[in-house]
Design a protein around this motif. Sequence first.
Motif, PDB file in Angstrom:
ATOM      1  N   VAL A  46     -13.067  44.408 -30.856  1.00  0.00           N
ATOM      2  CA  VAL A  46     -12.057  43.364 -31.061  1.00  0.00           C
ATOM      3  C   VAL A  46     -11.805  42.602 -29.759  1.00  0.00           C
ATOM      4  O   VAL A  46     -11.722  41.361 -29.749  1.00  0.00           O
ATOM      5  CB  VAL A  46     -10.752  43.972 -31.600  1.00  0.00           C
ATOM      6  N   ASP A  47     -11.684  43.331 -28.656  1.00  0.00           N
ATOM      7  CA  ASP A  47     -11.399  42.687 -27.363  1.00  0.00           C
ATOM      8  C   ASP A  47     -12.569  41.827 -26.880  1.00  0.00           C
ATOM      9  O   ASP A  47     -12.374  40.723 -26.370  1.00  0.00           O
ATOM     10  CB  ASP A  47     -11.071  43.741 -26.307  1.00  0.00           C
ATOM     11  N   ARG A  48     -13.758  42.351 -27.034  1.00  0.00           N
ATOM     12  CA  ARG A  48     -14.923  41.628 -26.543  1.00  0.00           C
ATOM     13  C   ARG A  48     -15.271  40.447 -27.447  1.00  0.00           C
ATOM     14  O   ARG A  48     -15.723  39.405 -26.989  1.00  0.00           O
ATOM     15  CB  ARG A  48     -16.130  42.572 -26.442  1.00  0.00           C
ATOM     16  N   GLY A  49     -15.053  40.638 -28.746  1.00  0.00           N
ATOM     17  CA  GLY A  49     -15.356  39.577 -29.687  1.00  0.00           C
ATOM     18  C   GLY A  49     -16.810  39.569 -30.110  1.00  0.00           C
ATOM     19  O   GLY A  49     -17.658  40.251 -29.529  1.00  0.00           O
ATOM     20  N   VAL A  50     -17.103  38.795 -31.127  1.00  0.00           N
ATOM     21  CA  VAL A  50     -18.457  38.710 -31.667  1.00  0.00           C
ATOM     22  C   VAL A  50     -18.963  37.281 -31.593  1.00  0.00           C
ATOM     23  O   VAL A  50     -18.181  36.344 -31.467  1.00  0.00           O
ATOM     24  CB  VAL A  50     -18.496  39.191 -33.140  1.00  0.00           C
ATOM     25  N   LYS A  51     -20.268  37.153 -31.662  1.00  0.00           N
ATOM     26  CA  LYS A  51     -20.890  35.836 -31.758  1.00  0.00           C
ATOM     27  C   LYS A  51     -21.107  35.552 -33.238  1.00  0.00           C
ATOM     28  O   LYS A  51     -21.648  36.390 -33.961  1.00  0.00           O
ATOM     29  CB  LYS A  51     -22.225  35.818 -31.018  1.00  0.00           C
ATOM     30  N   GLU A  52     -20.689  34.390 -33.683  1.00  0.00           N
ATOM     31  CA  GLU A  52     -20.807  34.065 -35.106  1.00  0.00           C
ATOM     32  C   GLU A  52     -21.946  33.090 -35.357  1.00  0.00           C
ATOM     33  O   GLU A  52     -22.054  32.060 -34.711  1.00  0.00           O
ATOM     34  CB  GLU A  52     -19.500  33.478 -35.649  1.00  0.00           C
ATOM     35  N   LEU A  53     -22.803  33.458 -36.304  1.00  0.00           N
ATOM     36  CA  LEU A  53     -23.805  32.550 -36.848  1.00  0.00           C
ATOM     37  C   LEU A  53     -23.324  32.140 -38.237  1.00  0.00           C
ATOM     38  O   LEU A  53     -22.249  32.546 -38.669  1.00  0.00           O
ATOM     39  CB  LEU A  53     -25.170  33.240 -36.901  1.00  0.00           C
ATOM     40  N   GLU A  54     -24.125  31.377 -38.944  1.00  0.00           N
ATOM     41  CA  GLU A  54     -23.662  30.844 -40.229  1.00  0.00           C
ATOM     42  C   GLU A  54     -23.377  31.947 -41.252  1.00  0.00           C
ATOM     43  O   GLU A  54     -22.425  31.865 -42.017  1.00  0.00           O
ATOM     44  CB  GLU A  54     -24.693  29.863 -40.793  1.00  0.00           C
ATOM     45  N   TYR A  55     -24.207  33.007 -41.237  1.00  0.00           N
ATOM     46  CA  TYR A  55     -24.075  34.029 -42.287  1.00  0.00           C
ATOM     47  C   TYR A  55     -23.770  35.428 -41.761  1.00  0.00           C
ATOM     48  O   TYR A  55     -23.693  36.369 -42.548  1.00  0.00           O
ATOM     49  CB  TYR A  55     -25.354  34.068 -43.133  1.00  0.00           C
ATOM     50  N   LEU A  56     -23.622  35.591 -40.459  1.00  0.00           N
ATOM     51  CA  LEU A  56     -23.284  36.901 -39.909  1.00  0.00           C
ATOM     52  C   LEU A  56     -22.571  36.749 -38.583  1.00  0.00           C
ATOM     53  O   LEU A  56     -22.526  35.671 -37.981  1.00  0.00           O
ATOM     54  CB  LEU A  56     -24.540  37.777 -39.767  1.00  0.00           C
ATOM     55  N   GLN A  57     -21.981  37.847 -38.127  1.00  0.00           N
ATOM     56  CA  GLN A  57     -21.368  37.934 -36.801  1.00  0.00           C
ATOM     57  C   GLN A  57     -21.993  39.149 -36.117  1.00  0.00           C
ATOM     58  O   GLN A  57     -22.310  40.153 -36.770  1.00  0.00           O
ATOM     59  CB  GLN A  57     -19.857  38.085 -36.930  1.00  0.00           C
ATOM     60  N   TRP A  58     -22.194  39.060 -34.791  1.00  0.00           N
ATOM     61  CA  TRP A  58     -22.910  40.160 -34.140  1.00  0.00           C
ATOM     62  C   TRP A  58     -22.467  40.357 -32.696  1.00  0.00           C
ATOM     63  O   TRP A  58     -21.864  39.487 -32.073  1.00  0.00           O
ATOM     64  CB  TRP A  58     -24.413  39.931 -34.202  1.00  0.00           C
ATOM     65  N   LEU A  59     -22.767  41.533 -32.177  1.00  0.00           N
ATOM     66  CA  LEU A  59     -22.572  41.833 -30.763  1.00  0.00           C
ATOM     67  C   LEU A  59     -23.474  42.988 -30.372  1.00  0.00           C
ATOM     68  O   LEU A  59     -24.009  43.714 -31.221  1.00  0.00           O
ATOM     69  CB  LEU A  59     -21.119  42.173 -30.442  1.00  0.00           C
ATOM     70  N   HIS A  60     -23.639  43.173 -29.069  1.00  0.00           N
ATOM     71  CA  HIS A  60     -24.467  44.245 -28.506  1.00  0.00           C
ATOM     72  C   HIS A  60     -23.565  45.071 -27.597  1.00  0.00           C
ATOM     73  O   HIS A  60     -22.944  44.533 -26.684  1.00  0.00           O
ATOM     74  CB  HIS A  60     -25.628  43.635 -27.712  1.00  0.00           C
ATOM     75  N   VAL A  61     -23.486  46.365 -27.852  1.00  0.00           N
ATOM     76  CA  VAL A  61     -22.607  47.221 -27.025  1.00  0.00           C
ATOM     77  C   VAL A  61     -23.379  47.957 -25.946  1.00  0.00           C
ATOM     78  O   VAL A  61     -22.812  48.782 -25.217  1.00  0.00           O
ATOM     79  CB  VAL A  61     -21.822  48.231 -27.898  1.00  0.00           C
ATOM     80  N   GLY A  62     -24.674  47.681 -25.818  1.00  0.00           N
ATOM     81  CA  GLY A  62     -25.473  48.333 -24.784  1.00  0.00           C
ATOM     82  C   GLY A  62     -25.520  49.839 -24.977  1.00  0.00           C
ATOM     83  O   GLY A  62     -25.703  50.346 -26.068  1.00  0.00           O
ATOM     84  N   GLY A  63     -25.306  50.574 -23.881  1.00  0.00           N
ATOM     85  CA  GLY A  63     -25.312  52.032 -23.956  1.00  0.00           C
ATOM     86  C   GLY A  63     -23.927  52.627 -23.822  1.00  0.00           C
ATOM     87  O   GLY A  63     -23.766  53.809 -23.507  1.00  0.00           O
ATOM     88  N   LYS A  64     -22.914  51.787 -24.079  1.00  0.00           N
ATOM     89  CA  LYS A  64     -21.528  52.221 -23.857  1.00  0.00           C
ATOM     90  C   LYS A  64     -21.067  53.268 -24.881  1.00  0.00           C
ATOM     91  O   LYS A  64     -20.232  54.121 -24.567  1.00  0.00           O
ATOM     92  CB  LYS A  64     -20.605  50.996 -23.918  1.00  0.00           C
ATOM     93  N   TYR A  65     -21.618  53.208 -26.108  1.00  0.00           N
ATOM     94  CA  TYR A  65     -21.203  54.139 -27.163  1.00  0.00           C
ATOM     95  C   TYR A  65     -22.427  54.757 -27.827  1.00  0.00           C
ATOM     96  O   TYR A  65     -23.487  54.132 -27.889  1.00  0.00           O
ATOM     97  CB  TYR A  65     -20.350  53.415 -28.212  1.00  0.00           C
ATOM     98  N   PRO A  66     -22.294  55.987 -28.347  1.00  0.00           N
ATOM     99  CA  PRO A  66     -23.426  56.662 -29.000  1.00  0.00           C
ATOM    100  C   PRO A  66     -23.942  55.855 -30.187  1.00  0.00           C
ATOM    101  O   PRO A  66     -23.150  55.288 -30.948  1.00  0.00           O
ATOM    102  CB  PRO A  66     -22.832  57.999 -29.462  1.00  0.00           C
ATOM    103  N   ASP A  67     -25.256  55.825 -30.331  1.00  0.00           N
ATOM    104  CA  ASP A  67     -25.838  55.057 -31.432  1.00  0.00           C
ATOM    105  C   ASP A  67     -25.496  55.658 -32.787  1.00  0.00           C
ATOM    106  O   ASP A  67     -25.678  55.006 -33.818  1.00  0.00           O
ATOM    107  CB  ASP A  67     -27.357  54.951 -31.264  1.00  0.00           C
TER     108      ASP A  67
END
Length: 468
Positions: free
Chosen positions: A343-364
């Motif tokens: 929520v704090d970092r936010g997501v990137k929005e495309l027309e049909y989805l929203q996405w983000l990359h958390v790197g290695g910060k949290y377990p897959d």
Amino acid sequence: MAMGFCDDVKAAAEQIAAAPEITIISHIDADGISCEAILSQAVSRLEIPVKSVFVRQLEPLTMPQVPDDPSLKVFADLGAGQQNLMHERGFSEKDVLIIDHHVSQPCEREYTQVNCHPYGHTRMSAAGVSYLVAKELDDANIDLAQLAVIGNVGDMMAREKCGLVGPARDIIVEDGVRHGSVDVRKKDLNCYGTATRPVHLSLAYNDDPFVRGISNNPEAARQFLKKLGIRQQAPDGRWYVWEELSDDDRRTIISALAQQLMANGEKTDRLLAETYRFPGEIPRTPLRNAQEYATLLNACGRWSKPQVGGAILRGDRGTAYRDAEHMLNNHRAILRELLQYIVDRGVKELEYLQWLHVGGKYPDTIVGIGAGMALSKLNAKKPILIMCEVPEDRNLTKVSMRTTERIVEKGIDLQKALSEASAEYGGGGGGHKIAAGAYIPKPAEEEFVIRVNRILGEQFAAKDPGNR
């Protein structure tokens, strides 16, 4: 059930009964852990030696965990889409039995498989299929129906229709009721935490349906109950949970929630659900209903101790249960942190989805869960795609996607989208319409997101040409 599926169940039971020894290879989620507990107990009761291996994904990296010995390899909750790996490992047809509910992929070698999906039973999990095989082995295995209910609910089979349907409902739930281990509430509140959370927190943390002025607002939920005249605390100060309320209080709350939804122009079709309680378990514990029990198992699996979950399913209420409670508390704390991070970092929005990359910060193993939780705080009208690093192989990226039932109704199928897109980049994916995952080469990340967005657009358009 379809006749062909019944034949497959019978053939699987015969193959198990004839095996001199068995190795169960199962997934680490609630469904997979339930599968293992069902099958291992059914096999042990036949006095056939059995051992188990849990894997978080069936892939080249994990295939070495499958022993190369004379035992029958029973792949549960995985395997249908990875038969090529078994072929590459050199397993013959007689070495393998697959018990699954995922989409099957073609292979040069035809392994014996019992899979509900090709027969149209798309709302039954692998634990359900495992139970049907166990029951075919011996009708006395009806005591394992409760475990199958947990696996089905944990794999979201009850979510889309607000209750289990098809064989999962008509056979498995009914067997549990007949055995006395499962209690069904046909028109209960569609809400999580009814055995362990104070009522106002259950309402506030629920977003299916999202009730404006209550969801995501614990204090507003408490005031809502207060205005209705609902006693929220016992004389000793302990907060009541949903299942402790009287029938009259529950009806009052449900009626008021329905009015709140309608006042905001929202549908009430997801307000009620059929729920499954376990009267033999201790009240006010996660073991009391299928949803919370499944969360406990998921916590064990996601933190690399699926065997602990299996021990609980077998009846351990001592050390294993205490360990699981500790993992559950840690699981929830990390998920809250992950949710806040998204929520704090936010997501990137495309027309049909929203996405983000958390790197290695949290377990897959937990990012997909966090993505699902974040939807109500982001744009729930678009599926969310979340990426993270794979610790064992930095050249790979794990992809998880989640959406809502409303979006699935509009034609979205995340399993198809991720399977198609990942295959184009040399990866692999699977899952379900509402929740799916994939592994892709790290250099393909940005192109992959664009490709998935395009596929989702095609799915929207196919359902409603006006979306073009």
